[in-house]
Design a protein around this motif. Structure first.
Motif, mmCIF file in Angstrom:
data_model
loop_
_atom_site.group_PDB
_atom_site.id
_atom_site.type_symbol
_atom_site.label_atom_id
_atom_site.label_comp_id
_atom_site.label_asym_id
_atom_site.label_seq_id
_atom_site.Cartn_x
_atom_site.Cartn_y
_atom_site.Cartn_z
ATOM 1 N N VAL A 71 -17.709 8.202 -93.529
ATOM 2 C CA VAL A 71 -17.422 9.198 -92.491
ATOM 3 C C VAL A 71 -16.000 9.734 -92.656
ATOM 4 N N LEU A 72 -15.055 8.829 -92.885
ATOM 5 C CA LEU A 72 -13.670 9.252 -93.076
ATOM 6 C C LEU A 72 -13.528 10.120 -94.323
ATOM 7 N N TYR A 73 -14.310 9.823 -95.342
ATOM 8 C CA TYR A 73 -14.271 10.631 -96.566
ATOM 9 C C TYR A 73 -14.715 12.063 -96.272
ATOM 10 N N GLY A 74 -15.817 12.193 -95.526
ATOM 11 C CA GLY A 74 -16.292 13.530 -95.191
ATOM 12 C C GLY A 74 -15.330 14.282 -94.293
ATOM 13 N N VAL A 75 -14.756 13.586 -93.302
ATOM 14 C CA VAL A 75 -13.797 14.227 -92.397
ATOM 15 C C VAL A 75 -12.555 14.673 -93.164
ATOM 16 N N SER A 76 -12.064 13.817 -94.055
ATOM 17 C CA SER A 76 -10.862 14.172 -94.816
ATOM 18 C C SER A 76 -11.129 15.336 -95.763
ATOM 19 N N ASP A 77 -12.320 15.383 -96.354
ATOM 20 C CA ASP A 77 -12.682 16.536 -97.184
ATOM 21 C C ASP A 77 -12.690 17.814 -96.348
ATOM 22 N N GLY A 78 -13.230 17.711 -95.128
ATOM 23 C CA GLY A 78 -13.233 18.867 -94.241
ATOM 24 C C GLY A 78 -11.829 19.306 -93.864
ATOM 25 N N MET A 79 -10.924 18.355 -93.669
ATOM 26 C CA MET A 79 -9.540 18.695 -93.341
ATOM 27 C C MET A 79 -8.881 19.473 -94.480
ATOM 28 N N ILE A 80 -9.146 19.036 -95.703
ATOM 29 C CA ILE A 80 -8.557 19.730 -96.852
ATOM 30 C C ILE A 80 -9.086 21.157 -96.942
ATOM 31 N N LEU A 81 -10.383 21.314 -96.732
ATOM 32 C CA LEU A 81 -10.967 22.654 -96.794
ATOM 33 C C LEU A 81 -10.468 23.535 -95.651
ATOM 34 N N MET A 82 -10.350 22.950 -94.446
ATOM 35 C CA MET A 82 -9.923 23.727 -93.289
ATOM 36 C C MET A 82 -8.463 24.159 -93.375
ATOM 37 N N SER A 83 -7.674 23.463 -94.183
ATOM 38 C CA SER A 83 -6.273 23.861 -94.329
ATOM 39 C C SER A 83 -6.141 25.208 -95.025
ATOM 40 N N GLY A 84 -7.150 25.582 -95.799
ATOM 41 C CA GLY A 84 -7.121 26.869 -96.490
ATOM 42 C C GLY A 84 -6.164 26.931 -97.655
ATOM 43 N N LEU A 85 -5.707 25.769 -98.113
ATOM 44 C CA LEU A 85 -4.736 25.743 -99.211
ATOM 45 C C LEU A 85 -5.364 25.341 -100.538
ATOM 46 N N GLY A 86 -6.683 25.274 -100.582
ATOM 47 C CA GLY A 86 -7.356 24.909 -101.825
ATOM 48 C C GLY A 86 -8.400 23.843 -101.582
ATOM 49 N N ALA A 87 -9.430 23.850 -102.409
ATOM 50 C CA ALA A 87 -10.536 22.913 -102.255
ATOM 51 C C ALA A 87 -10.320 21.680 -103.114
ATOM 52 N N ASN A 88 -11.055 20.651 -102.784
ATOM 53 C CA ASN A 88 -11.126 19.454 -103.616
ATOM 54 C C ASN A 88 -11.515 19.860 -105.043
ATOM 55 N N PRO A 89 -10.911 19.279 -106.082
ATOM 56 C CA PRO A 89 -11.250 19.681 -107.452
ATOM 57 C C PRO A 89 -12.744 19.674 -107.748
ATOM 58 N N TRP A 90 -13.469 18.676 -107.242
ATOM 59 C CA TRP A 90 -14.910 18.667 -107.466
ATOM 60 C C TRP A 90 -15.579 19.836 -106.751
ATOM 61 N N ASP A 91 -15.086 20.185 -105.562
ATOM 62 C CA ASP A 91 -15.656 21.327 -104.850
ATOM 63 C C ASP A 91 -15.320 22.642 -105.544
ATOM 64 N N VAL A 92 -14.175 22.710 -106.198
ATOM 65 C CA VAL A 92 -13.864 23.888 -107.021
ATOM 66 C C VAL A 92 -14.896 24.021 -108.137
ATOM 67 N N PHE A 93 -15.215 22.899 -108.763
ATOM 68 C CA PHE A 93 -16.213 22.901 -109.833
ATOM 69 C C PHE A 93 -17.591 23.279 -109.292
ATOM 70 N N HIS A 94 -17.967 22.684 -108.148
ATOM 71 C CA HIS A 94 -19.266 23.005 -107.551
ATOM 72 C C HIS A 94 -19.356 24.486 -107.195
ATOM 73 N N GLN A 95 -18.284 25.005 -106.638
ATOM 74 C CA GLN A 95 -18.273 26.404 -106.222
ATOM 75 C C GLN A 95 -18.396 27.338 -107.420
ATOM 76 N N GLY A 96 -17.621 27.064 -108.471
ATOM 77 C CA GLY A 96 -17.693 27.906 -109.662
ATOM 78 C C GLY A 96 -19.041 27.826 -110.349
ATOM 79 N N LEU A 97 -19.607 26.615 -110.428
ATOM 80 C CA LEU A 97 -20.910 26.456 -111.071
ATOM 81 C C LEU A 97 -22.008 27.134 -110.262
#
Length: 287
Positions: A71-97
């Motif tokens: 749960v904390l992992y998902g919440v922390s991932d959401g915090m990083i995305l909500m900051s608007g300063l860049g996505a998690n590297p894996w999410d960058v890869f998922h988004q580009g793919l």
């Protein structure tokens, strides 16, 4: 003319047995038609398999730490995305793919997770209950966090949310992996290499930088938060995984026994050395 069946044929044991066998066969056939898939048995078998994946030692402790970590992992991932300063590297890869495949990002995450688990085969990694939970709990926690968390606008709030998200992500990684119930698909590759003597810090950082580069080339969104995550998550995981690892119940006793043995050996060494010195001195005096 009406034909009648002889009484001796009706009461013949072989005929009766044949009729009973035929009725039993028809009954089984009707049961298969009425219930083509034994759902109850399959569900019980699936639950038994999942239960077997949970280590017997400290099951409650492991389950609580696993779920809290995910749960904390998902919440922390959401915090990083909500900051608007860049996505998690894996999410960058998922988004580009996803842009090139024409799929939703969530679908791409699942496909990439399955593909990454192919690397588990040469590393001899086995999925656990935590591996399966990772797929479901992290996504739900991320969606829930992003639904109720407000979007920060001030630059210092955005930076604070990003850095807090990265720090909590490191803690969450240590918590759910330390539960000893199996890592997620991507972390399983990291722990597999670490089990062969490689540094968690080096392996995790290398993985994050690799998928970040490929994701950026594929058109994923990259920001300062992405680079910060890629550089910081390795040292954080290296710190929190051993710190939050759950030891077996008899681990403390074994540790005390090993410590006592080390102390005993250390105490014997001076006596042995002293005895050897006295023997040498006596040998010199007598000869």
């Amino acid at each position: 003319m009406t034909s009648t069946v002889p009484a001796e044929r009706v009461s013949h044991p072989a005929a009766v047995a044949g009729d009973q066998a035929e009725r039993a066969m028809l009954g089984r056939h009707e049961d298969r038609i009425a219930d083509p898939l034994p759902v109850g048995a399959a569900a019980r078998a699936a639950l038994a398999w999942l239960w077997a994946l949970i280590p017997r030692d400290r099951r409650a402790h492991r389950m609580v730490q696993l779920q809290l970590g995910l749960v904390l992992y998902g919440v922390s991932d959401g915090m990083i995305l909500m900051s608007g300063l860049g996505a998690n590297p894996w999410d960058v890869f998922h988004q580009g793919l996803a842009k090139h495949l024409g799929l939703q990002v969530g679908t791409t995450v699942i496909l990439v997770g399955v593909a990454v688990m192919l690397f588990w085969i040469p590393l001899r990694q086995k999925p656990g209950f935590g591996t399966l939970s990772n797929v479901v709990v992290v996504g739900l926690a991320m969606d829930g966090a992003m639904a109720w968390m407000p979007t920060p606008h001030a630059w210092w709030l955005r930076w604070g949310e990003m850095l807090a998200g990265i720090a909590l992500n490191g803690v969450a990684t240590g918590a759910y992996i330390g539960a000893g119930m199996g890592p997620g698909p991507r972390d399983g590759v990291m722990t597999g290499y670490a089990a062969r003597g490689h540094s968690i810090r080096v392996v995790r950082t290398s993985m994050e930088l690799t998928v970040l580069s490929v994701g950026w080339l594929l058109g994923g969104t990259v920001g300062i938060g992405t680079a910060a995550y890629a550089l910081l998550i390795g040292p954080l995981a290296h710190r929190f995984i051993p710190l939050l690892a759950i030891k077996p119940k008899d681990g403390a006793a074994a540790e005390r026994t090993a410590k006592a043995e080390r102390v005993e050996k250390a105490e014997k060494r001076p006596r042995v050395a002293a005895g050897a010195g006295a023997g040498a001195l006596a040998s010199e005096n007598c000869c």
